[in-house]
Design a protein around this motif. Sequence first.
Motif, PDB file in Angstrom:
ATOM      1  N   GLY A  49       0.784  -1.223   0.000  1.00  0.00           N
ATOM      2  CA  GLY A  49       0.000   0.000   0.000  1.00  0.00           C
ATOM      3  C   GLY A  49       0.824   1.284   0.000  1.00  0.00           C
ATOM      4  N   SER A  50       2.139   1.169   0.055  1.00  0.00           N
ATOM      5  CA  SER A  50       2.988   2.368   0.128  1.00  0.00           C
ATOM      6  C   SER A  50       3.119   3.042  -1.232  1.00  0.00           C
ATOM      7  N   PRO A  51       2.900   4.369  -1.286  1.00  0.00           N
ATOM      8  CA  PRO A  51       3.045   5.088  -2.561  1.00  0.00           C
ATOM      9  C   PRO A  51       4.489   5.542  -2.783  1.00  0.00           C
ATOM     10  N   ASP A  52       4.797   5.995  -4.004  1.00  0.00           N
ATOM     11  CA  ASP A  52       6.043   6.725  -4.225  1.00  0.00           C
ATOM     12  C   ASP A  52       6.003   7.939  -3.313  1.00  0.00           C
ATOM     13  N   GLN A  53       7.150   8.314  -2.744  1.00  0.00           N
ATOM     14  CA  GLN A  53       7.196   9.503  -1.907  1.00  0.00           C
ATOM     15  C   GLN A  53       8.250  10.465  -2.438  1.00  0.00           C
ATOM     16  N   TYR A  54       7.922  11.751  -2.368  1.00  0.00           N
ATOM     17  CA  TYR A  54       8.805  12.803  -2.859  1.00  0.00           C
ATOM     18  C   TYR A  54       9.004  13.858  -1.783  1.00  0.00           C
ATOM     19  N   LEU A  58      12.441  15.663  -5.330  1.00  0.00           N
ATOM     20  CA  LEU A  58      13.360  14.555  -5.061  1.00  0.00           C
ATOM     21  C   LEU A  58      12.580  13.285  -4.745  1.00  0.00           C
ATOM     22  N   HIS A  59      12.795  12.246  -5.514  1.00  0.00           N
ATOM     23  CA  HIS A  59      12.133  10.954  -5.316  1.00  0.00           C
ATOM     24  C   HIS A  59      12.848  10.231  -4.182  1.00  0.00           C
ATOM     25  N   VAL A  60      12.168  10.028  -3.030  1.00  0.00           N
ATOM     26  CA  VAL A  60      12.841   9.439  -1.871  1.00  0.00           C
ATOM     27  C   VAL A  60      12.478   7.981  -1.590  1.00  0.00           C
ATOM     28  N   THR A  61      11.311   7.510  -1.993  1.00  0.00           N
ATOM     29  CA  THR A  61      10.981   6.087  -1.829  1.00  0.00           C
ATOM     30  C   THR A  61      10.175   5.583  -3.016  1.00  0.00           C
ATOM     31  N   HIS A  62      10.304   4.280  -3.264  1.00  0.00           N
ATOM     32  CA  HIS A  62       9.549   3.637  -4.339  1.00  0.00           C
ATOM     33  C   HIS A  62       8.228   3.087  -3.808  1.00  0.00           C
ATOM     34  N   ALA A  63       7.214   3.115  -4.646  1.00  0.00           N
ATOM     35  CA  ALA A  63       5.925   2.516  -4.288  1.00  0.00           C
ATOM     36  C   ALA A  63       6.123   1.034  -3.980  1.00  0.00           C
ATOM     37  N   GLY A  64       5.380   0.546  -2.996  1.00  0.00           N
ATOM     38  CA  GLY A  64       5.398  -0.878  -2.679  1.00  0.00           C
ATOM     39  C   GLY A  64       6.503  -1.317  -1.746  1.00  0.00           C
ATOM     40  N   HIS A  65       7.274  -0.373  -1.203  1.00  0.00           N
ATOM     41  CA  HIS A  65       8.359  -0.734  -0.290  1.00  0.00           C
ATOM     42  C   HIS A  65       8.383   0.181   0.923  1.00  0.00           C
ATOM     43  N   TYR A  66       8.691  -0.408   2.067  1.00  0.00           N
ATOM     44  CA  TYR A  66       8.949   0.346   3.289  1.00  0.00           C
ATOM     45  C   TYR A  66      10.454   0.286   3.480  1.00  0.00           C
ATOM     46  N   TYR A  67      11.135   1.415   3.389  1.00  0.00           N
ATOM     47  CA  TYR A  67      12.590   1.465   3.476  1.00  0.00           C
ATOM     48  C   TYR A  67      12.950   2.663   4.335  1.00  0.00           C
ATOM     49  N   LEU A  91      14.508   8.265   4.725  1.00  0.00           N
ATOM     50  CA  LEU A  91      13.754   7.494   3.735  1.00  0.00           C
ATOM     51  C   LEU A  91      14.763   7.055   2.695  1.00  0.00           C
ATOM     52  N   ALA A  92      14.627   5.856   2.191  1.00  0.00           N
ATOM     53  CA  ALA A  92      15.638   5.335   1.276  1.00  0.00           C
ATOM     54  C   ALA A  92      14.997   4.619   0.098  1.00  0.00           C
ATOM     55  N   ARG A  93      15.794   4.483  -0.955  1.00  0.00           N
ATOM     56  CA  ARG A  93      15.385   3.712  -2.127  1.00  0.00           C
ATOM     57  C   ARG A  93      16.639   3.209  -2.824  1.00  0.00           C
TER      58      ARG A  93
END
Length: 108
Positions: A49-54, A58-67, A91-93
């Motif tokens: 349920g995690s969305p892309d986060q900005y 700056l793109h900080v996380t990818h959708a579908g991952h908790y990092y 936050l990481a990717r």
Amino acid sequence: MARADPPPRKSQQRQRRDVRQAPLARGRAAEDGAVIDIADRGFCHPAPGSPDQYDGTLHVTHAGHYYRTSPVFRTDAPAHRRLAETVFVGLARPDGDDVVVIRLYALR
């Protein structure tokens, strides 16, 4: 001497099978030669349920991952003491096969 965490119970092992802990980095030298010890604990696992986060653009996380990561800096160098006196979260990717991009935030 470093404190070792107790081994996880079997129920914890089953629940956390897909969770990876980030490795620890130790004894990095700053540009001025000061040694800064970094202990970086982080977790990455699938989170459908995690969305892309900005952060702005700056793109900080990818959708579908908790990092997430939470580094602790240790140093006696006066010029870098603020690092040891601040709590950080990140936050990481992944960025390719061998690189992880981490955006750190200082909690105040």
